[in-house]
Design an enzyme around this catalytic site. Structure first.
Site, PDB file in Angstrom:
ATOM      1  N   HIS A   1       7.661 -26.565   0.332  1.00  0.00           N
ATOM      2  CA  HIS A   1       6.924 -27.651  -0.318  1.00  0.00           C
ATOM      3  C   HIS A   1       5.797 -27.126  -1.198  1.00  0.00           C
ATOM      4  O   HIS A   1       5.004 -27.900  -1.714  1.00  0.00           O
ATOM      5  CB  HIS A   1       6.376 -28.601   0.748  1.00  0.00           C
ATOM      6  CG  HIS A   1       7.469 -29.273   1.525  1.00  0.00           C
ATOM      7  ND1 HIS A   1       7.883 -30.552   1.301  1.00  0.00           N
ATOM      8  CD2 HIS A   1       8.294 -28.780   2.488  1.00  0.00           C
ATOM      9  CE1 HIS A   1       8.892 -30.852   2.101  1.00  0.00           C
ATOM     10  NE2 HIS A   1       9.161 -29.777   2.837  1.00  0.00           N
TER      11      HIS A   1
ATOM     12  N   GLU B   1       0.826  -1.223   0.000  1.00  0.00           N
ATOM     13  CA  GLU B   1       0.000   0.000   0.000  1.00  0.00           C
ATOM     14  C   GLU B   1       0.853   1.263   0.000  1.00  0.00           C
ATOM     15  O   GLU B   1       0.402   2.314  -0.435  1.00  0.00           O
ATOM     16  CB  GLU B   1      -0.923   0.022   1.230  1.00  0.00           C
ATOM     17  CG  GLU B   1      -2.201  -0.761   1.041  1.00  0.00           C
ATOM     18  CD  GLU B   1      -3.351  -0.308   1.952  1.00  0.00           C
ATOM     19  OE1 GLU B   1      -3.079   0.118   3.088  1.00  0.00           O
ATOM     20  OE2 GLU B   1      -4.506  -0.399   1.522  1.00  0.00           O
TER      21      GLU B   1
ATOM     22  N   LYS C   1     -13.868   1.580  -3.207  1.00  0.00           N
ATOM     23  CA  LYS C   1     -14.822   2.044  -2.184  1.00  0.00           C
ATOM     24  C   LYS C   1     -15.907   2.899  -2.830  1.00  0.00           C
ATOM     25  O   LYS C   1     -17.086   2.780  -2.507  1.00  0.00           O
ATOM     26  CB  LYS C   1     -14.097   2.881  -1.131  1.00  0.00           C
ATOM     27  CG  LYS C   1     -13.262   2.067  -0.169  1.00  0.00           C
ATOM     28  CD  LYS C   1     -12.851   2.957   0.997  1.00  0.00           C
ATOM     29  CE  LYS C   1     -11.748   2.343   1.805  1.00  0.00           C
ATOM     30  NZ  LYS C   1     -11.097   3.277   2.694  1.00  0.00           N
TER      31      LYS C   1
END
Ligand code: PA5
Length: 464
Positions: free
Chosen positions: A338, A317, A455
């Site tokens: 793995h 961010e 938003k």
């Protein structure tokens, strides 16, 4: 000092060694610029447009709190003790910077099975639950149902629960919707006008905003501020992280001391002995000169995963702007050897592996036991007596050697111990590094203008 975080990039020197001295001057200038931002913020003077928003308040905050600013630390500790003594479950509502730091502290510093332990084994502190960090109907309803079915008698400590709701803006939908739901459940349980309904909810929010207004209207006994000038993902050492951490019994003074010590060493230590600057130098040179713009934070052990996710958010961010910025990726080893090991060993040469290790295991080392030789088909008797930390060390050394043999750069960040002081150092180091790198490459590390797009669209869809 032996309890200090260290950083070593010598395993990447074959790629960056010649260049290190060339960026020394600009790195020091970027550090000074970032620290000067603290004065700029506090002066109340005009902030140049290129520096807006300016959220540099986190830099000197740990020392200010330790020095007793506003009596805030004392108040957090005493309120935390009172709240922790009244409830056996704490629900923390918050998203992004308003919860990830606490999660990092919880997972690294509390018992991995904290919520399973009897209260006395938990240090007489509440269990912890996170919500309000998503829009997930299943987890919301499960937690509400759990509280409803397990908490039947509010007179019993073991059946009392409370809320800490955290939102700087006070307007984040995920958290606000969860707060309304949990508040309704809490008021239904204790009675809307009861003392418990006023005492067992602690909002942590900015000085103004919807949550602040709502808290005032509801008359909660304790609230804590998130100061202006400290951004969400830089707020772990405000009440956002400190208050709930204190409820969990974490030594928040030791944590702040770790953070303050790193702030001071970053300000004073020369390159080569300055973990923050050395870390930026290595990552920056690998990105700039070798197009290695994926930064893998390779944590060794499960308890640092949430700290890695917190850092993913911090770096992404802060510097992911203007079509630039490195991509962070947290892995937990040996687990992820793995799942991602193949790509890190033989995939594109676009990444640096930044190891994060702990020198000393917190618990007593467990050894591989011997078994009767008739049941040694797994051939582990050869390893009998070796401890789990010894096996881990072999994995760390072996993995680094495999990367080195293929000319893949690694670096090593090491915490002496996984304790509150160490976590204070680690988180502050990564916040300072992100900020100073932003100043170095000309990207304002503060603010997250890109998040507004989703938003706004969501608001239009919902409210028309
Ligand atoms: O770093 C940030 O500012 C964000 O991640 C915020 O913390 C997040 O969006 C939550 O915001 P708020 O605390 O205002 O609810």
């Amino acid at each position: 000092m032996t309890n200090q975080i260290t950083f070593d990039s010598s395993s990447a020197n074959f790629l960056i060694g010649d260049q290190l001295s060339l960026i020394a001057e600009s790195l020091i200038a970027a550090r000074d610029d970032a620290y000067a931002d603290v004065e700029l913020l506090r002066s109340g003077g005009e902030i140049p447009e290129a520096k807006q928003p300016l959220d540099s308040g986190f830099i000197d905050l740990p020392q200010r709190l330790l020095d007793g600013e506003d009596g805030l630390l004392d108040r957090m500790e005493s309120t935390a003790k009172t709240l922790g003594g009244k409830i056996d479950r704490l629900v923390v509502l918050g998203i992004g910077g308003s919860y990830m730091g606490l999660r990092a502290l919880f997972e690294s510093l509390c018992d991995p099975y904290h919520n399973e332990l009897a209260r006395s084994a938990r240090g007489n502190v509440p269990k912890l639950y996170f919500e309000g960090n998503n829009l997930d109907n299943d987890t919301l309803s499960s937690l509400l149902n759990l509280l409803k079915s397990q908490c039947l008698n509010p007179e019993e400590l073991a059946e009392r629960w409370g809320i800490c709701v955290i939102s700087k803006s006070g307007g984040t939908l995920e958290t606000a919707a969860a707060f309304r739901l949990f508040r309704n459940a809490l008021e239904e349980y204790y009675g809307a006008d009861s003392d418990f309904s006023r005492q067992l909810v602690v909002p942590v929010t900015g000085e103004t905003g919807k949550l602040r207004d709502l808290s005032n209207a509801l008359g909660y006994e304790a609230t804590f501020p998130i100061p202006d000038g400290v951004g969400g993902r830089f707020s772990v050492f405000t009440a956002v992280g400190l208050f709930p951490a204190a409820v969990l019994g974490i030594d928040i003074r030791a944590m702040l001391q770790g953070a303050a010590d790193v702030t001071e060493s970053c300000r004073t230590q020369p390159l080569g002995e300055n973990p923050v600057l050395d870390y930026i130098a290595a990552c920056h040179l690998l990105e700039q000169d070798h197009e290695m713009d994926i930064r893998v934070l390779s944590t060794w052990g499960n308890r640092l995963e949430a700290a890695g996710l917190w850092y993913d958010q911090l770096l992404a961010e802060s510097l992911g702007k203007h079509e630039r910025g490195a991509t962070p990726l947290t892995v937990v080893n040996t687990r992820d050897l793995h799942s991602r090991g193949q790509q890190h060993q033989e995939g594109k040469r676009d990444r640096v592996i930044n190891n994060l290790t702990i020198s000393e295991a917190s618990g007593n080392p467990i050894s591989v036991p011997t078994v009767d030789e008739r049941l040694d088909q797994d051939l582990l008797n050869r390893l009998a007596g070796k401890t789990i930390p010894e096996l881990l060390q072999a994995a760390i050394t072996g993995t680094n050697k495999a990367y080195a043999d293929d000319n893949r750069p690694t670096t090593d960040m090491q915490l002496p111990k996984l304790d509150a002081y160490g976590m204070g150092q680690l988180l502050q180091m990564l916040m300072l590094a992100t900020t100073i790198e932003g100043r170095l490459i000309g990207i304002n590390p503060y603010g997250q203008p890109g998040v507004e797009a989703y938003k706004n669209n969501m608001g239009e869809i919902l409210y028309g």
